[in-house]
Design an enzyme around this catalytic site. Structure first.
Site, PDB file in Angstrom:
ATOM      1  CG  HIS A   1      10.908  56.595  48.709  1.00 56.01           C
ATOM      2  ND1 HIS A   1      10.154  55.448  48.835  1.00 56.01           N
ATOM      3  CD2 HIS A   1      10.210  57.398  47.862  1.00 56.01           C
ATOM      4  CE1 HIS A   1       9.048  55.563  48.102  1.00 56.01           C
ATOM      5  NE2 HIS A   1       9.068  56.736  47.486  1.00 56.01           N
TER       6      HIS A   1
ATOM      7  CG  ASP B   1      17.474  29.882  29.351  1.00 57.22           C
ATOM      8  OD1 ASP B   1      17.397  31.091  29.649  1.00 57.22           O
ATOM      9  OD2 ASP B   1      17.727  29.004  30.195  1.00 57.22           O
TER      10      ASP B   1
ATOM     11  CD1 TRP C   1      15.217  61.346  42.439  1.00 52.68           C
ATOM     12  CD2 TRP C   1      16.304  59.976  41.043  1.00 52.68           C
ATOM     13  NE1 TRP C   1      14.676  61.497  41.196  1.00 52.68           N
ATOM     14  CE2 TRP C   1      15.311  60.679  40.312  1.00 52.68           C
ATOM     15  CE3 TRP C   1      17.102  59.051  40.370  1.00 52.68           C
ATOM     16  CZ2 TRP C   1      15.121  60.484  38.938  1.00 52.68           C
ATOM     17  CZ3 TRP C   1      16.905  58.874  39.008  1.00 52.68           C
ATOM     18  CH2 TRP C   1      15.928  59.582  38.304  1.00 52.68           C
TER      19      TRP C   1
ATOM     20  CB  SER D   1      22.888  44.844  37.176  1.00 48.23           C
ATOM     21  OG  SER D   1      21.641  44.214  37.135  1.00 48.23           O
ATOM     22  CB  SER D   2      19.950  47.883  34.017  1.00 44.92           C
ATOM     23  OG  SER D   2      20.606  48.807  34.783  1.00 44.92           O
TER      24      SER D   2
ATOM     25  CG  HIS E   1      12.268  62.500  29.642  1.00 40.76           C
ATOM     26  ND1 HIS E   1      11.288  62.989  30.449  1.00 40.76           N
ATOM     27  CD2 HIS E   1      11.637  61.868  28.634  1.00 40.76           C
ATOM     28  CE1 HIS E   1      10.102  62.691  29.939  1.00 40.76           C
ATOM     29  NE2 HIS E   1      10.286  62.022  28.837  1.00 40.76           N
TER      30      HIS E   1
ATOM     31  CD  GLU F   1      15.757  54.850  34.904  1.00 39.09           C
ATOM     32  OE1 GLU F   1      16.534  54.413  34.033  1.00 39.09           O
ATOM     33  OE2 GLU F   1      15.291  54.161  35.828  1.00 39.09           O
TER      34      GLU F   1
ATOM     35  CE1 TYR G   1       7.612  58.758  28.684  1.00 35.82           C
ATOM     36  CE2 TYR G   1       9.440  59.754  27.525  1.00 35.82           C
ATOM     37  CZ  TYR G   1       8.175  59.839  28.056  1.00 35.82           C
ATOM     38  OH  TYR G   1       7.472  60.996  27.969  1.00 35.82           O
TER      39      TYR G   1
ATOM     40  CB  SER H   1      -0.483  46.185  24.934  1.00 35.51           C
ATOM     41  OG  SER H   1      -0.292  47.561  25.032  1.00 35.51           O
TER      42      SER H   1
ATOM     43  CG  HIS I   1      10.632  68.006  30.335  1.00 34.64           C
ATOM     44  ND1 HIS I   1      10.014  67.212  29.411  1.00 34.64           N
ATOM     45  CD2 HIS I   1      11.177  67.163  31.239  1.00 34.64           C
ATOM     46  CE1 HIS I   1      10.178  65.940  29.747  1.00 34.64           C
ATOM     47  NE2 HIS I   1      10.879  65.889  30.856  1.00 34.64           N
ATOM     48  CG  HIS I   2      13.278  66.586  34.123  1.00 37.74           C
ATOM     49  ND1 HIS I   2      12.461  65.908  34.987  1.00 37.74           N
ATOM     50  CD2 HIS I   2      13.221  65.905  32.949  1.00 37.74           C
ATOM     51  CE1 HIS I   2      11.940  64.862  34.381  1.00 37.74           C
ATOM     52  NE2 HIS I   2      12.386  64.837  33.141  1.00 37.74           N
TER      53      HIS I   2
ATOM     54  CB  THR J   1       1.175  59.086  25.688  1.00 38.76           C
ATOM     55  OG1 THR J   1       2.576  59.331  25.585  1.00 38.76           O
ATOM     56  CG2 THR J   1       0.903  58.348  26.970  1.00 38.76           C
TER      57      THR J   1
ATOM     58  CE  LYS K   1       2.696  52.723  23.437  1.00 42.67           C
ATOM     59  NZ  LYS K   1       2.394  51.332  23.084  1.00 42.67           N
TER      60      LYS K   1
ATOM     61  NE  ARG L   1      10.746  66.693  44.427  1.00 38.66           N
ATOM     62  CZ  ARG L   1      11.313  66.112  43.355  1.00 38.66           C
ATOM     63  NH1 ARG L   1      11.443  66.782  42.232  1.00 38.66           N
ATOM     64  NH2 ARG L   1      11.726  64.873  43.422  1.00 38.66           N
TER      65      ARG L   1
END
Ligand SMILES: [Cu+2]
Lengths: 535, 188
Positions: A76, A105, A141, A168-169, A252, A254, A256, A267, A301-302, A327, A330, A449
């Site tokens: 998932h 283009d 994951w 790809s990315s 991390h 990722e 963002y 925005s 922090h993870h 943040t 924003k 979890r």
């Protein structure tokens, strides 16, 4: 006309049917491919989420065995992150960035075709592991060793799929940067760029910086598992905790990568429906840049609970909490943009407002998780699950929904069904809160979890959460229907779909013709776009 | 128009070149994190890595007669290893600066020769820097014949610079089977 000869290669008679889509190098068609692929993966990943919520409907093991349950939680996440959210943003960038900067283009149309067509193969490989004898990955994951290395040979396919997604990315990101830096219309200076473009530019740099690190980390897993290295194997002198450091150095930034384009979308939408220029444009640019910079120095922090020196824990705690400042800027700017605006509440605006409120809730639970002593309590509980689903579902996904409603008239040439759009918004917003809000309480009460069964005191909140999950999940079929309906027909859309909209993308007709801005527009102080920035 | 397009093409090529270099460097950076992390752990004691100072240091150390620290010995066996493995003493009172020796006892319960490797770890992390092993069975692989038992020594001293607030140090070992060396040993 010299322009015609220069564009010879993409003005020839387009191939029809499937080969048109296989060989297209047009940014709009590739954007559509990305978006359709993302929608398909959203439904696949959603079906997996429903398996999880069905199993957790009541205590005890009912539907699936624990091994399959673990495969579902892992798949998932991988499908939603790499298959749904990221391709949706890349698709939006493909469609909108050239239109917003006045380019004909993307900078590298052929590479663009590759970077999309790698994706279906990557996910075919990833999903095929579900049918292999050793099953899909089931270690979460994050693929932490040693657990992730104890599965069967299908692991090699998972790694290969992740490599393909990474390639790809990276290609997509290179293309977006080259387009933004080199293809802008004359007069569009960097500080005249729309916020969506700015946020994507910064996101693309994040992608190039961290996707290779993920590729390295999973390659080490691969060689540990199959080629006898021991990067993470303590018996051979390695250290499994090191994997967590490398992984979250990618992980991390990722998160963002999955939220900065969303900030860009919001925005764009809030000024349009407030009929005011974005408040604090420059501060928005700097806020995005500082969020991107800070994302590189907060990864641990993870993993507060792996045990680290007090100084390290404090550093990562404070660095993480500092991110709340840009943040917060924003959120403040979005609210200030709405202040005294003549606001209307069409579906894109509703989703944008839902984003601002619900994402902020996710941000606040994030600050709670950043506090080391409380993190020891919440680590790996449902509180974490609630937190990241608030920022990813009501954050990233809501922003993508908002973007689709906002720009789909430009894509199809027809207005979507506003009444159904509003029903979709309210249905989603109510059900998503029924789904995720109780999970905060579950986590605070100590439910871990990634477990298929739980103690009976968690039964009520899980029941409520599952009901919300099914309501939210099936509610998205309405979204699919709204999109199909809008592709088929509806009220004709004007070039400037929303009367408060400013920007180059609204100067081309709706639907946007296959080739736009063959002659670049000239952006000056007096054209609408920059006027929009300065008003 | 054509000239302008050619110019855009060559700037694009330059941009791509730079970005590809960044991507490749970042892939290398992922791998560079491995030695960097090792160095970092060595300097900070993160991950419970013990200091690698040598014996002569202990002579230069003033033994603090008034201070005593408790050392706790712990053992864990990986499920793949058919051995018994435990410390001879669970606790020891030590004076910082002085050299001590103790041992672990291992016995091969299986009917084949097995080679194993022990991996040490020290808790709390901030004490790891000050816990020095001058001799340890974990420095090399251990071979035990079927049914053989062995006393395996550890010589260590706790640095007298150990922070005052630490009064308990745990030395923990996990012992793993070394598959490669085991298959070599059994083929002999
Ligand atoms: Cu993080």
């Amino acid at each position: 006309m010299t322009a015609t000869t220069a564009h010879d290669d993409h003005h020839h008679a387009a191939p029809k049917g499937i080969s048109r889509w296989l060989t297209t190098t047009n940014h709009k068609e590739i954007g559509t491919l990305y978006l359709v692929f993302s929608l398909a993966m959203f439904l696949v990943g959603g079906a997996m989420a429903l398996v999880i919520r069905a199993e957790l409907f009541a205590p005890g093991l009912h539907l699936v065995n624990p091994e399959f349950f673990n495969q579902m939680t892992t798949m998932h996440a991988l499908v939603m992150i790499f298959g749904a959210v990221m391709p949706a943003f890349v698709g939006l960038a493909n469609w909108m960035v050239p239109l917003m900067v006045g380019a004909p283009d993307m900078a590298l149309p052929r590479m663009n075709n590759w970077s999309f067509w790698i994706l279906p193969f990557a996910f075919l490989i990833l999903l095929s592991t579900l049918f292999m004898p050793s099953g899909a990955p089931a270690s979460g994951w994050t693929l932490y060793p040693p657990l992730s290395l104890q599965g069967g040979n299908s692991f090699a396919f998972v790694i290969f799929a992740i490599h393909l997604m990474g390639i790809s990315s990276i290609m997509g990101a290179i293309n977006i940067i080259a387009t933004i830096l080199n293809m802008r219309a004359p007069g569009m200076s960097l500080l005249r760029m729309p916020m969506f473009v700015w946020n994507w530019l910064i996101t693309a740099f994040l992608l190039i910086a961290v996707m290779p690190v993920l590729a390295g980390a999973v390659t080490m897993l691969l060689t540990d598992r199959f080629f006898g290295t021991s990067f993470f194997d303590a018996a051979g002198g390695g250290d499994p905790v090191m994997y967590q450091h490398i992984f979250w150095f990618f992980g991390h930034p990722e998160v963002y990568i999955m939220i900065l384009p969303a900030f860009g979308i919001i925005s764009e939408i809030i000024p349009t429906f407030s009929r005011k220029a974005l408040f604090g444009y420059t501060s928005m640019v700097y806020a995005t840049a500082s969020i991107a910079f800070l994302s590189f120095i907060v990864w641990a922090h993870h993993m507060f609970t792996v045990g680290m020196p007090l100084g390290g824990a404090l550093f990562f705690m404070y660095a993480t909490m500092i991110i709340a400042v840009p943040t917060g800027i924003k959120v403040f700017n979005w609210v200030a943009t709405m202040w005294r605006g003549s606001m209307t509440f069409e579906t894109p605006m509703l989703f944008a407002l839902g984003f601002v409120i619900l994402f902020t809730i996710g941000g606040l639970s994030g600050v709670m998780l950043a506090i080391v002593p409380t993190d020891f309590q919440y680590h790996d509980t449902y509180f974490v699950v609630a937190h990241f689903h608030y920022v990813l579902v009501t954050g990233a996904i809501f922003a993508i929904m908002a973007a689709v409603y906002y720009w789909i008239p430009k894509w199809t040439g027809y207005m979507y069904d506003e009444r159904l759009g509003k029903i979709h918004f309210w249905w989603s917003t109510i059900s998503v809160n029924v789904l995720f809000f109780p999970q905060h309480y579950l986590g605070l009460a100590g439910m871990p979890r990634r477990i298929p069964d739980y103690a009976v005191q968690f039964a009520e909140f899980n029941l409520i959460s599952s009901i919300g999950g099914f309501a939210f999940g099936f509610g998205q079929l309405l979204f699919v229907w709204i999109v199909i309906k809008c592709v088929r027909g509806g009220k004709q859309a004007e070039a400037r779909v929303w009367d408060g909209a400013r920007g180059l993308e609204w100067t081309v007709p709706s639907p946007a013709p296959l080739h736009t801005f063959d002659t670049p527009p000239v952006v000056t102080e007096n054209t609408e776009h920059s006027a929009y920035l300065q008003r | 128009m054509i000239a302008a397009e050619d110019q855009v093409k060559s700037t694009n090529a330059q941009t791509i070149g730079k970005l590809v270099v960044i991507a490749v460097l970042m892939f290398g950076f992922g791998y560079a994190l491995v030695p960097l992390y090792d160095k970092f752990c060595e300097i900070t004691g993160l991950g419970g890595r013990t200091g690698d100072q040598v014996a002569e240091l202990s002579e230069n150390q003033a033994v603090d007669p008034n201070r005593s620290v408790k050392v706790h010995f712990d053992s864990n066996i990986n499920s793949q290893l058919p051995w018994d493995f435990e410390p001879a003493e669970t606790f020891m009172e030590v004076k910082p600066g002085q050299m001590y020796e103790t041992h672990y006892v291992a016995r091969n319960r299986s009917s084949v020769p097995v080679v194993a490797q022990a991996v040490p770890s020290v808790a709390p992390g901030q004490a790891a820097l000050y816990f020095n092993k001058t001799e340890c069975f974990c420095f090399e692989e251990q071979l035990l014949m079927p049914g053989e038992a062995k006393e395996m020594p550890v010589r260590f001293f706790v640095d007298s610079k150990l922070p005052d607030k630490v009064d308990l140090i745990t030395l923990s070992y996990i012992i793993y089977r070394n598959d490669e060396a085991t298959s070599l040993a059994s083929s002999k």
